[in-house]
Design a protein around this motif. Structure first.
Motif, short mmCIF file in Angstrom:
data_model
loop_
_atom_site.label_atom_id
_atom_site.label_comp_id
_atom_site.label_asym_id
_atom_site.label_seq_id
_atom_site.Cartn_x
_atom_site.Cartn_y
_atom_site.Cartn_z
N UNK A 216 0.79 -1.22 0.00
CA UNK A 216 0.00 0.00 0.00
C UNK A 216 0.82 1.27 0.00
N UNK A 217 0.16 2.37 0.35
CA UNK A 217 0.73 3.70 0.19
C UNK A 217 1.98 3.97 1.03
N UNK A 218 2.18 3.35 2.22
CA UNK A 218 3.42 3.64 2.96
C UNK A 218 4.68 3.40 2.13
N UNK A 219 4.70 2.31 1.36
CA UNK A 219 5.88 2.03 0.52
C UNK A 219 6.06 3.11 -0.54
N UNK A 220 4.98 3.50 -1.22
CA UNK A 220 5.07 4.46 -2.31
C UNK A 220 5.38 5.85 -1.79
#
Length: 348
Positions: A216-220
């Motif tokens: 999800x968004x934490x990686x991106x």
């Protein structure tokens, strides 16, 4: 927060990677060793052309494997395991088998004709080896992907997303890619086609492509904050390779450089390319058929243009234009318009 919306940046990166593939394959024809790996080689090599190609050759194919794994994440959101395998068999395995018997023999025939060998029908995977690997990965990794799908929103998923909030969370990922290179010891590193190195490197990239989107968004968001770190490392390692390690850097450095370039591409794509467009809609559908047929037009263009008494850079541009035009015209006028051909090129 899960990455549930359509990711146009991933579609753009796949299209761009196919474009780079065309340029890279055209450039091989201007290297003196091109004939050794089955390309039509120009009698007048252009050695300096290979400098920018050496920047590409350690990450262009792994990038496509990452992107393909990401595509499976989105495909699996509303499919069961059996539906996923059937859909990928139709979109990957069928074009692979068709290409082996109907596409690859054509460009091999053109190669035989250019070098005045006795012509013969020679089926085989050729440049489509990539598709065979992809279908194998879908079958092998589906249990792991289904497990991760069931874990979305659970403790493990939250832990994984938290780990990837910083670049340090990528250290185990880098370690696995380095271990693959050191164990299999590929010489050269960029020899991916029909090798165990290409298979296991692709397997890792395919899995982590899925995993990165699943997190999800934490990686991106981490990529957005730290893209400069990956870019600086990639440029530094490339310069080091170019100046101090010719003809080849240590495998562990090549592995690190490869992944730093790929993470940089994903970060910049996420920031600048995550939006729809009519151009993307067209190119995204065209990219797969173009990949399948491009070697025919590359070899035909080489056969026609290499004997011409014109400067080598102009020959390069003409072959590139011929290949690109031939691919798009065959897609636009034939492949996408004939219903019985569409499934053979991965189209619905």
């Amino acid at each position: 927060m899960r990455t549930l919306e359509r990711r146009y940046d991933i579609d753009w990166i796949r299209v761009i990677a196919i474009g780079l593939l065309l340029i890279y394959h055209v450039a091989i024809g201007f290297q003196p060793w091109g004939i050794a790996i089955g390309f039509i080689g120009n009698d007048q090599p252009w050695l300096s052309l290979w400098i920018p190609m050496t920047l590409l050759n350690v990450w262009r194919i792994p990038l496509l494997f990452f992107v393909s794994g990401m595509g499976v994440y989105f495909a699996l959101r509303n499919r069961t395991w059996s539906q996923l395998v059937r859909e990928r068999a139709r979109r990957i395995l069928l074009p692979f088998l068709f290409g082996m018997v109907a596409i690859v023999p054509v460009h091999i025939y053109l190669w035989q004709r250019y070098y005045h060998f006795d012509p013969g029908y020679t089926p085989g995977p050729g440049h489509l080896w990539f598709l065979g690997n992809l279908f194998s990965y879908v079958v092998l990794l589906s249990p792991a992907f289904l497990y991760l799908k069931r874990q979305e929103g659970q403790r493990f998923a939250r832990w994984a997303a938290n780990v990837l909030r910083t670049p340090l969370g990528l250290l185990p990922v880098f370690a696995l890619f380095i271990a693959e290179a050191l164990i299999l010891h590929p010489i050269p590193f960029e020899l991916y086609a029909m090798t165990w190195h290409g298979f296991f490197l692709g397997l890792l990239a395919f899995f982590f492509g899925f995993f990165f989107v699943w997190c999800g968004s934490p990686f991106w968001n981490m990529l957005l904050r730290w893209w400069w770190l990956f870019f600086t490392a990639a440029v530094g390692l490339f310069v080091l390779r170019l100046i101090f390690f010719q003809p080849m850097a240590p495998l562990y450095l090549l592995s690190i450089e490869s992944n730093c370039w790929i993470l940089t591409v994903f970060a910049l794509g996420y920031r600048y390319l995550n939006h729809p467009s009519k151009v993307l809609s067209y190119l995204s559908k065209a990219a797969y058929p173009i990949y399948i047929v491009h070697m025919i037009f590359l070899y035909l263009g080489s056969l026609l243009i290499f004997p011409l008494p014109i400067p080598v850079p102009i020959q390069f541009l003409l072959v590139l234009l011929f290949t690109t035009a031939g691919c798009f015209l065959s897609y636009e006028l034939i492949i996408r318009r004939l219903r019985f051909l569409r499934p053979l090129f991965g189209l619905n």
